[in-house]
Structures are given as structure tokens and as C-alpha cells.
Design a protein around this motif. Structure first.
Motif, PDB file in Angstrom:
ATOM      1  N   VAL A 187      72.840  42.217  -0.115  1.00  0.00           N
ATOM      2  CA  VAL A 187      73.737  40.862  -1.097  1.00  0.00           C
ATOM      3  C   VAL A 187      72.870  39.823  -0.518  1.00  0.00           C
ATOM      4  CG1 VAL A 187      75.345  40.584  -1.954  1.00  0.00           C
ATOM      5  CG2 VAL A 187      75.417  42.571  -2.093  1.00  0.00           C
ATOM      6  N   ILE A 188      73.683  39.699   0.699  1.00  0.00           N
ATOM      7  CA  ILE A 188      73.036  38.679   1.117  1.00  0.00           C
ATOM      8  C   ILE A 188      72.013  38.468   0.941  1.00  0.00           C
ATOM      9  CG2 ILE A 188      73.100  36.783   3.171  1.00  0.00           C
ATOM     10  CD1 ILE A 188      76.330  38.503   4.295  1.00  0.00           C
ATOM     11  N   TYR A 189      70.887  38.952   1.200  1.00  0.00           N
ATOM     12  CA  TYR A 189      69.704  38.122   1.857  1.00  0.00           C
ATOM     13  C   TYR A 189      69.577  38.631   0.306  1.00  0.00           C
ATOM     14  CZ  TYR A 189      65.140  39.242   1.159  1.00  0.00           C
ATOM     15  OH  TYR A 189      63.128  39.162   0.403  1.00  0.00           O
TER      16      TYR A 189
ATOM     17  N   ALA B  58      67.847  34.612  -1.217  1.00  0.00           N
ATOM     18  CA  ALA B  58      65.908  33.978  -0.931  1.00  0.00           C
ATOM     19  C   ALA B  58      65.470  34.435  -2.879  1.00  0.00           C
ATOM     20  CB  ALA B  58      65.291  35.538  -0.939  1.00  0.00           C
ATOM     21  N   LEU B  59      66.612  33.585  -3.091  1.00  0.00           N
ATOM     22  CA  LEU B  59      66.592  33.742  -5.026  1.00  0.00           C
ATOM     23  C   LEU B  59      65.323  33.038  -5.469  1.00  0.00           C
ATOM     24  CD1 LEU B  59      70.184  32.466  -6.300  1.00  0.00           C
ATOM     25  CD2 LEU B  59      68.993  34.573  -6.363  1.00  0.00           C
ATOM     26  N   ASP B  60      64.934  32.395  -4.412  1.00  0.00           N
ATOM     27  CA  ASP B  60      63.025  31.597  -4.819  1.00  0.00           C
ATOM     28  C   ASP B  60      62.375  32.292  -5.188  1.00  0.00           C
ATOM     29  OD1 ASP B  60      63.848  31.689  -1.562  1.00  0.00           O
ATOM     30  OD2 ASP B  60      62.431  30.043  -1.626  1.00  0.00           O
ATOM     31  N   ARG B  61      62.356  33.614  -3.927  1.00  0.00           N
ATOM     32  CA  ARG B  61      61.283  34.542  -4.365  1.00  0.00           C
ATOM     33  C   ARG B  61      61.134  35.254  -5.439  1.00  0.00           C
ATOM     34  NH1 ARG B  61      60.996  39.812  -3.289  1.00  0.00           N
ATOM     35  NH2 ARG B  61      58.693  40.829  -2.769  1.00  0.00           N
ATOM     36  N   VAL B  62      62.941  35.804  -6.245  1.00  0.00           N
ATOM     37  CA  VAL B  62      62.927  37.006  -6.774  1.00  0.00           C
ATOM     38  C   VAL B  62      63.413  35.549  -8.094  1.00  0.00           C
ATOM     39  CG1 VAL B  62      65.128  37.203  -8.278  1.00  0.00           C
ATOM     40  CG2 VAL B  62      65.240  37.438  -5.600  1.00  0.00           C
ATOM     41  N   PHE B  63      63.584  34.476  -8.371  1.00  0.00           N
ATOM     42  CA  PHE B  63      62.904  33.920  -9.513  1.00  0.00           C
ATOM     43  C   PHE B  63      61.290  33.508  -9.833  1.00  0.00           C
ATOM     44  CE2 PHE B  63      66.843  31.160  -9.434  1.00  0.00           C
ATOM     45  CZ  PHE B  63      67.455  32.195  -9.891  1.00  0.00           C
TER      46      PHE B  63
ATOM     47  N   MET C  39      63.873  29.625   0.166  1.00  0.00           N
ATOM     48  CA  MET C  39      64.874  30.021   1.568  1.00  0.00           C
ATOM     49  C   MET C  39      63.782  31.685   1.650  1.00  0.00           C
ATOM     50  SD  MET C  39      67.350  30.025   3.802  1.00  0.00           S
ATOM     51  CE  MET C  39      67.721  31.362   5.363  1.00  0.00           C
ATOM     52  N   GLY C  40      63.223  32.708   0.377  1.00  0.00           N
ATOM     53  CA  GLY C  40      62.890  33.973   0.268  1.00  0.00           C
ATOM     54  C   GLY C  40      62.124  33.961   0.858  1.00  0.00           C
ATOM     55  N   PHE C  41      61.015  32.215   1.134  1.00  0.00           N
ATOM     56  CA  PHE C  41      60.030  32.968   2.059  1.00  0.00           C
ATOM     57  C   PHE C  41      59.660  32.058   3.075  1.00  0.00           C
ATOM     58  CE2 PHE C  41      58.689  32.227  -2.753  1.00  0.00           C
ATOM     59  CZ  PHE C  41      57.749  33.443  -2.891  1.00  0.00           C
ATOM     60  N   SER C  42      60.996  31.612   3.810  1.00  0.00           N
ATOM     61  CA  SER C  42      60.723  31.436   5.297  1.00  0.00           C
ATOM     62  C   SER C  42      60.286  32.298   6.205  1.00  0.00           C
ATOM     63  CB  SER C  42      62.280  30.790   5.477  1.00  0.00           C
ATOM     64  OG  SER C  42      62.782  31.916   5.326  1.00  0.00           O
ATOM     65  N   PRO C  43      60.122  32.284   7.721  1.00  0.00           N
ATOM     66  CA  PRO C  43      60.045  33.167   8.647  1.00  0.00           C
ATOM     67  C   PRO C  43      60.959  33.852   8.872  1.00  0.00           C
ATOM     68  CG  PRO C  43      58.853  31.190   8.820  1.00  0.00           C
ATOM     69  CD  PRO C  43      59.394  30.920   8.341  1.00  0.00           C
ATOM     70  N   VAL C  44      62.296  33.637   9.224  1.00  0.00           N
ATOM     71  CA  VAL C  44      63.118  34.069   9.305  1.00  0.00           C
ATOM     72  C   VAL C  44      63.677  35.171   7.928  1.00  0.00           C
ATOM     73  CG1 VAL C  44      65.739  34.416   9.333  1.00  0.00           C
ATOM     74  CG2 VAL C  44      64.066  32.468  10.642  1.00  0.00           C
ATOM     75  N   SER C  45      63.683  34.430   6.618  1.00  0.00           N
ATOM     76  CA  SER C  45      63.617  35.715   5.436  1.00  0.00           C
ATOM     77  C   SER C  45      63.374  36.619   5.139  1.00  0.00           C
ATOM     78  CB  SER C  45      64.202  34.843   4.502  1.00  0.00           C
ATOM     79  OG  SER C  45      63.992  35.368   3.021  1.00  0.00           O
ATOM     80  N   LEU C  46      61.397  36.343   5.996  1.00  0.00           N
ATOM     81  CA  LEU C  46      60.366  37.409   6.134  1.00  0.00           C
ATOM     82  C   LEU C  46      61.347  38.601   7.051  1.00  0.00           C
ATOM     83  CD1 LEU C  46      57.511  35.430   5.283  1.00  0.00           C
ATOM     84  CD2 LEU C  46      58.263  36.869   3.126  1.00  0.00           C
ATOM     85  N   GLY C  47      61.357  38.146   7.924  1.00  0.00           N
ATOM     86  CA  GLY C  47      61.981  38.772   9.277  1.00  0.00           C
ATOM     87  C   GLY C  47      62.578  40.163   8.356  1.00  0.00           C
ATOM     88  N   VAL C  48      64.102  39.233   8.080  1.00  0.00           N
ATOM     89  CA  VAL C  48      65.194  39.823   7.546  1.00  0.00           C
ATOM     90  C   VAL C  48      64.185  40.656   6.225  1.00  0.00           C
ATOM     91  CG1 VAL C  48      67.075  39.130   6.417  1.00  0.00           C
ATOM     92  CG2 VAL C  48      66.588  38.397   8.358  1.00  0.00           C
ATOM     93  N   ARG C  49      63.587  40.755   5.560  1.00  0.00           N
ATOM     94  CA  ARG C  49      62.977  41.560   4.645  1.00  0.00           C
ATOM     95  C   ARG C  49      62.500  42.496   5.053  1.00  0.00           C
ATOM     96  NH1 ARG C  49      59.014  40.480   0.335  1.00  0.00           N
ATOM     97  NH2 ARG C  49      58.483  41.893  -0.079  1.00  0.00           N
ATOM     98  N   PHE C  50      61.526  42.533   6.408  1.00  0.00           N
ATOM     99  CA  PHE C  50      60.853  43.409   7.163  1.00  0.00           C
ATOM    100  C   PHE C  50      61.599  44.486   7.902  1.00  0.00           C
ATOM    101  CE2 PHE C  50      58.645  44.674  10.772  1.00  0.00           C
ATOM    102  CZ  PHE C  50      57.690  45.873  10.661  1.00  0.00           C
ATOM    103  N   LEU C  51      62.627  44.098   8.116  1.00  0.00           N
ATOM    104  CA  LEU C  51      63.635  44.690   8.860  1.00  0.00           C
ATOM    105  C   LEU C  51      64.677  45.368   8.053  1.00  0.00           C
ATOM    106  CD1 LEU C  51      65.356  42.372  11.593  1.00  0.00           C
ATOM    107  CD2 LEU C  51      63.289  43.926  11.645  1.00  0.00           C
ATOM    108  N   LEU C  52      65.492  45.115   6.482  1.00  0.00           N
ATOM    109  CA  LEU C  52      65.464  46.128   5.616  1.00  0.00           C
ATOM    110  C   LEU C  52      64.457  46.916   5.100  1.00  0.00           C
ATOM    111  CD1 LEU C  52      67.082  42.775   3.390  1.00  0.00           C
ATOM    112  CD2 LEU C  52      67.988  44.736   4.759  1.00  0.00           C
ATOM    113  N   GLU C  53      62.903  46.409   5.560  1.00  0.00           N
ATOM    114  CA  GLU C  53      61.861  47.966   4.184  1.00  0.00           C
ATOM    115  C   GLU C  53      62.042  48.691   5.446  1.00  0.00           C
ATOM    116  OE1 GLU C  53      57.937  44.999   4.374  1.00  0.00           O
ATOM    117  OE2 GLU C  53      59.233  43.849   2.560  1.00  0.00           O
ATOM    118  N   LEU C  54      62.303  48.726   6.938  1.00  0.00           N
ATOM    119  CA  LEU C  54      62.370  49.641   7.959  1.00  0.00           C
ATOM    120  C   LEU C  54      63.650  50.638   7.881  1.00  0.00           C
ATOM    121  CD1 LEU C  54      60.442  47.529  11.618  1.00  0.00           C
ATOM    122  CD2 LEU C  54      59.573  49.204   9.105  1.00  0.00           C
TER     123      LEU C  54
END
Length: 122
Positions: free
Chosen positions: A106-108, A112-117, A1-16
């Protein structure tokens, strides 16, 4: 899930959000004449750190990097910046936004544990 477009979009918003949080914190906590400098400099420094230190081949990024960083070290950098942003908001007096950001982080990370791993394997 950590590499899905939705997850990446959320991560981008978290970065901003992190960039905005550090700028806000700098503006609210720096002494008078340094406020504008902190407002501008802290997000730039954060963005440089985020961009320069990356794990080669990270599929959640473009795969390139300026300074090749082992995945576990990159993960620590991400935690310091993202959770540091929540702390910065809290420290600047924006307690409710800080708590919201903390919950979203925390939810993100749990989704996104697959990305963490992936980071820990590289």
C-alpha cells in the motif's frame, strides 16, 4: 517518485517477495506429492506472466515486451500478483509476513502514483 532508483529497488524486492510467497503458498497448501512441484512451478508461472505481459515503453522496465499490454491491464496484473502474494502468505498461515507485505504494498503504490498514472495513460 515511482521511477526513482529507490522506488524501483523496492518494487524489485516486492517482485521477488511475490515469487517467494507463491512458492511458499504452493508448498504449504499442495497435497504431499505435489508440494515440490508447486514450490517450483508457481514462481515460474508468476515470473512468466510478469515478464511477458508489459506495457511498451514502460520506463520502470526495459521498455520492451513480448505481448504488448495496455497500461490499465498491466496495472491490474501487477495488483493481482503483488496483492495476491500477500493473500497467499496469509492463506498459508504466515499471517504476520502477509500483513507486513500488505502494508509495504500500500505504501509503495501510494508513493508510486506517477507510475500508476503513467500506466493509465498508456
Amino acid at each position: 517518485m515511482g521511477f526513482s532508483p529507490v522506488s524501483l529497488g523496492v518494487r524489485f524486492l516486492l517482485e521477488l517477495s511475490a515469487l517467494a510467497a507463491f512458492g511458499y503458498w504452493g508448498f504449504k497448501t499442495a497435497p504431499g506429492g505435489m508440494r515440490v512441484l508447486a514450490l517450483i512451478a508457481l514462481p515460474i508461472i508468476t515470473a512468466v506472466l510478469w515478464t511477458v505481459f508489459a506495457t511498451p515503453g514502460d520506463p520502470s522496465r526495459n521498455g520492451g515486451t513480448v505481448i504488448a499490454t495496455p497500461g490499465p491491464l498491466r496495472f491490474v496484473l501487477e495488483l493481482v500478483i503483488l496483492f495476491g502474494a500477500a493473500w497467499a502468505l496469509y492463506n498459508a498461515g504466515a499471517k504476520t509476513p502477509a500483513m507486513v507485505l500488505l502494508v509495504v504494498l500500500v505504501i509503495y503504490h501510494l508513493t508510486a502514483l506517477d507510475r500508476v498514472f503513467w500506466l493509465f495513460r498508456h
